[in-house]
Design an enzyme around this catalytic site. Structure first.
Site, PDB file in Angstrom:
ATOM      1  N   ASN A  39       0.929  -1.235   0.046  1.00  0.00           N
ATOM      2  CA  ASN A  39      -0.021   0.128   0.000  1.00  0.00           C
ATOM      3  C   ASN A  39       0.872   1.320   0.063  1.00  0.00           C
ATOM      4  O   ASN A  39       0.732   2.122   0.798  1.00  0.00           O
ATOM      5  CB  ASN A  39      -1.110  -0.028   1.302  1.00  0.00           C
ATOM      6  CG  ASN A  39      -2.109   0.661   0.892  1.00  0.00           C
ATOM      7  OD1 ASN A  39      -2.224   1.848   2.031  1.00  0.00           O
ATOM      8  ND2 ASN A  39      -2.545   1.043  -0.210  1.00  0.00           N
ATOM      9  N   LEU A  40       1.558   1.217  -0.932  1.00  0.00           N
ATOM     10  CA  LEU A  40       2.876   2.387  -1.017  1.00  0.00           C
ATOM     11  C   LEU A  40       2.437   3.684  -1.222  1.00  0.00           C
ATOM     12  O   LEU A  40       1.470   4.169  -1.953  1.00  0.00           O
ATOM     13  CB  LEU A  40       3.949   1.922  -2.245  1.00  0.00           C
ATOM     14  CG  LEU A  40       4.509   0.588  -1.855  1.00  0.00           C
ATOM     15  CD1 LEU A  40       5.162   0.124  -3.099  1.00  0.00           C
ATOM     16  CD2 LEU A  40       5.104  -0.120  -0.500  1.00  0.00           C
ATOM     17  N   GLY A  43       6.040   8.283   1.264  1.00  0.00           N
ATOM     18  CA  GLY A  43       7.144   7.899   2.206  1.00  0.00           C
ATOM     19  C   GLY A  43       7.596   6.459   1.839  1.00  0.00           C
ATOM     20  O   GLY A  43       9.048   6.656   1.915  1.00  0.00           O
ATOM     21  N   HIS A  44       7.073   5.590   1.304  1.00  0.00           N
ATOM     22  CA  HIS A  44       7.884   4.347   0.849  1.00  0.00           C
ATOM     23  C   HIS A  44       8.638   4.841  -0.339  1.00  0.00           C
ATOM     24  O   HIS A  44       9.825   4.260  -0.468  1.00  0.00           O
ATOM     25  CB  HIS A  44       6.818   3.278   0.314  1.00  0.00           C
ATOM     26  CG  HIS A  44       5.936   2.724   1.372  1.00  0.00           C
ATOM     27  ND1 HIS A  44       4.655   2.875   1.547  1.00  0.00           N
ATOM     28  CD2 HIS A  44       6.459   1.875   2.486  1.00  0.00           C
ATOM     29  CE1 HIS A  44       4.171   2.610   2.789  1.00  0.00           C
ATOM     30  NE2 HIS A  44       5.007   1.703   3.211  1.00  0.00           N
ATOM     31  N   GLY A 156      11.567   3.958   7.452  1.00  0.00           N
ATOM     32  CA  GLY A 156      11.218   5.218   7.666  1.00  0.00           C
ATOM     33  C   GLY A 156      11.251   5.653   9.349  1.00  0.00           C
ATOM     34  O   GLY A 156      11.135   5.167   9.970  1.00  0.00           O
ATOM     35  N   GLU A 157      11.739   7.084   9.309  1.00  0.00           N
ATOM     36  CA  GLU A 157      11.886   7.518  10.881  1.00  0.00           C
ATOM     37  C   GLU A 157      10.410   7.787  11.465  1.00  0.00           C
ATOM     38  O   GLU A 157      10.397   7.956  12.479  1.00  0.00           O
ATOM     39  CB  GLU A 157      12.677   8.982  10.688  1.00  0.00           C
ATOM     40  CG  GLU A 157      14.126   8.662  10.465  1.00  0.00           C
ATOM     41  CD  GLU A 157      15.078   9.866  10.583  1.00  0.00           C
ATOM     42  OE1 GLU A 157      14.307  10.964  10.635  1.00  0.00           O
ATOM     43  OE2 GLU A 157      16.127  10.072  10.381  1.00  0.00           O
ATOM     44  N   LYS A 158       9.686   7.691  10.598  1.00  0.00           N
ATOM     45  CA  LYS A 158       8.044   8.072  11.219  1.00  0.00           C
ATOM     46  C   LYS A 158       7.738   7.039  12.507  1.00  0.00           C
ATOM     47  O   LYS A 158       7.470   7.410  13.252  1.00  0.00           O
ATOM     48  CB  LYS A 158       6.863   7.723  10.040  1.00  0.00           C
ATOM     49  CG  LYS A 158       5.552   8.086  10.879  1.00  0.00           C
ATOM     50  CD  LYS A 158       4.463   7.631   9.768  1.00  0.00           C
ATOM     51  CE  LYS A 158       4.842   6.047   9.780  1.00  0.00           C
ATOM     52  NZ  LYS A 158       3.463   5.247   9.706  1.00  0.00           N
ATOM     53  N   ASP A 159       8.398   5.734  11.971  1.00  0.00           N
ATOM     54  CA  ASP A 159       8.195   4.796  13.154  1.00  0.00           C
ATOM     55  C   ASP A 159       9.639   4.604  13.692  1.00  0.00           C
ATOM     56  O   ASP A 159      10.463   3.619  13.506  1.00  0.00           O
ATOM     57  CB  ASP A 159       7.839   3.343  12.573  1.00  0.00           C
ATOM     58  CG  ASP A 159       7.355   2.425  13.727  1.00  0.00           C
ATOM     59  OD1 ASP A 159       7.818   2.747  14.987  1.00  0.00           O
ATOM     60  OD2 ASP A 159       6.674   1.511  13.643  1.00  0.00           O
ATOM     61  N   GLN A 162      10.530   1.475  15.983  1.00  0.00           N
ATOM     62  CA  GLN A 162      10.929   0.260  14.951  1.00  0.00           C
ATOM     63  C   GLN A 162      12.360   0.519  14.711  1.00  0.00           C
ATOM     64  O   GLN A 162      13.072  -0.384  14.849  1.00  0.00           O
ATOM     65  CB  GLN A 162       9.766   0.316  13.770  1.00  0.00           C
ATOM     66  CG  GLN A 162      10.205  -0.575  12.945  1.00  0.00           C
ATOM     67  CD  GLN A 162       9.163  -0.734  11.774  1.00  0.00           C
ATOM     68  OE1 GLN A 162       8.266  -1.342  12.042  1.00  0.00           O
ATOM     69  NE2 GLN A 162       9.551  -0.082  10.629  1.00  0.00           N
TER      70      GLN A 162
HETATM   71  O1  PAF Z   1       7.244  -0.546   8.808  1.00  0.00           O
HETATM   72  C1  PAF Z   1       6.774  -1.452   8.310  1.00  0.00           C
HETATM   73  O2  PAF Z   1       6.214  -1.427   7.125  1.00  0.00           O
HETATM   74  C2  PAF Z   1       6.896  -3.143   9.065  1.00  0.00           C
HETATM   75  O3  PAF Z   1       6.831  -2.802  10.095  1.00  0.00           O
HETATM   76  C3  PAF Z   1       8.064  -3.984   8.382  1.00  0.00           C
HETATM   77  C4  PAF Z   1       9.297  -3.077   8.641  1.00  0.00           C
HETATM   78  C5  PAF Z   1       8.132  -3.864   6.873  1.00  0.00           C
HETATM   79  C6  PAF Z   1       7.972  -5.237   8.807  1.00  0.00           C
HETATM   80  O4  PAF Z   1       6.957  -5.757   8.740  1.00  0.00           O
END
Ligand code: PAF
Length: 293
Positions: A39-40, A43-44, A156-159, A162
Site C-alpha cells: 500500500n505504498l 513515504g515508501h 522510515g523515521e516515522k516509526d 521500530q
Molecule cells: O514498517 C513496516 O512497514 C513494517 O513494520 C516492516 C518493517 C515492513 C516489517 O513488517
C-alpha cells in the site's frame, strides 16, 4: 511459485529459493532492501529512492506480516494493493519485488516459529500498548535480512521506535547490515504519510495535523530549556485530547534508548501515538531537528 513478470515489468518473486538464486551472481553488487507491508505512498517512495541511489540492486519486500498484529488489530483489513504497488515500483526502477505468502515466511506456522525479542526497547511506548508487536517486526526483518542478505536496509523515521528496535537487533546479533533511517515524508499539513491515514475521513485528516503541531510545540518547549518533561507530556496529551484524539502516550525520550531523559541525555525525541476515528497514528520529532518550530 517462482519468479514471474506481472503486468508491470518489475520482477516479482514470491518464494525464497528463487529469490536467493536471483540475488546470487557477479552483477548483483551491493544489495539494498526496503522492507514494506505494501500500500505504498510517497513515504515508501522516499525509501526506494534512497535505496536506488545507494545500492546496485534494489529489493523491495511487500508482506503484511501477521506476527506484528495483535488479535483484534487491523491485520484483516490492512490494505493490500500489490498490482498498484508493482506499477509504482516499476516506475522507480526497482530490480526485484519479494512478495511471499504467509506460509513461505512462517513455514512451521506462527506458534512454533522462532521469535526475536529486543526486550528493553520493545516493551515501552508503542510496545506497551501493542504487546508482541516489535517481536513480530524484529522476527520478520531478521528473516528478510537472512533471505536477501542486503548490505543496507532502509526504514522510515516515522516509526522511530521500530528503527531503534531494528538497530539494536542488528548491533546485538552482529548482523552484517547497515540500517539507514530515512526522514518522514509529510502532507502539507504536517501529517506524516502512513497507509493507515486511509482509515481517516476527510474531516479527521484535517484534524490529524494537530499531532505533528503538538509534537513540534513540545519539542520547542524542551529545546527552550523546560526541564519538567512530564509536564510537557501532559500538556501535549491534553492538547491532543481536546482536539479529538484518544491519546496512547506522549513521551520525551532519549532518542536511541527510548528511556526518560537524565542529565547526560544529549539527543532527545518527542514521540506519540494516538487514535483518531478508526486510525491509530504515530509521529515523532527530534528536539534538535527543527529550526522552524
Ligand atoms: O514498517 C513496516 O512497514 C513494517 O513494520 C516492516 C518493517 C515492513 C516489517 O513488517
Amino acid at each position: 511459485m517462482g519468479a514471474r513478470q506481472l503486468r508491470a515489468a518489475v520482477e516479482l518473486v514470491e518464494a525464497i529459493a528463487p529469490l536467493r538464486a536471483r540475488l546470487r551472481g557477479a552483477d548483483i553488487g551491493r544489495i539494498g532492501l526496503v522492507p514494506t507491508m505494501g500500500n505504498l505512498h510517497e513515504g515508501h517512495i522516499a525509501l526506494v529512492r534512497t535505496c536506488r541511489a545507494a545500492a546496485d540492486t534494489c529489493v523491495v519486500s511487500v508482506f503484511v506480516n501477521p506476527a506484528q498484529f495483535a488479535p483484534g488489530e487491523d491485520f484483516e483489513r490492512y490494505p493490500r494493493t500489490l498490482d498498484a504497488d508493482l506499477r509504482l515500483l516499476e516506475v522507480e526502477g526497482v530490480d526485484v519485488v519479494f512478495a511471499p505468502p504467509v506460509g513461505e515466511m512462517y513455514p512451521d506456522g506462527r506458534r512454533d516459529h522462532t521469535t526475536i525479542t529486543v526486550p528493553a526497547l520493545a516493551r515501552v511506548l508503542c510496545g506497551a500498548s501493542r504487546p508482541g508487536h516489535f517481536d513480530g517486526v524484529a522476527t520478520v526483518v531478521a528473516k528478510l535480512f537472512n533471505v536477501v542478505a542486503p548490505r543496507q536496509a532502509f526504514f522510515g523515521e516515522k516509526d522511530w521506535q521500530q528503527l531503534a528496535v531494528i538497530r539494536a537487533m542488528v548491533r546485538q546479533l552482529d548482523m552484517p547490515v547497515e540500517v539507514v533511517g530515512v526522514p518522514t515524508v509529510r502532507a502539507p499539513s504536517g501529517l506524516a504519510l502512513s497507509s493507515r491515514n486511509g482509515y481517516l475521513t476527510a474531516g479527521e485528516r484535517a484534524q490529524a495535523a494537530l499531532l505533528n503541531i503538538t509534537l513540534r510545540k513540545a519539542a520547542r518547549a524542551v529545546r527552550g530549556g523546560e526541564r519538567d518533561h512530564r509536564r510537557i507530556e501532559r500538556d501535549a496529551a491534553d492538547a491532543l485530547s481536546a482536539g479529538g484524539f484518544e491519546v496512547e502516550y506522549v513521551g520525551v525520550r532519549d532518542a536511541a534508548r527510548l528511556v526518560e531523559a537524565d542529565a547526560n541525555t544529549v539527543n532527545l525525541r518527542v514521540l506519540a501515538a494516538a487514535r483518531l476515528g478508526r486510525a491509530r497514528l504515530i509521529d515523532n520529532v527530534g528536539v534538535e531537528d527543527e529550526a522552524d518550530v
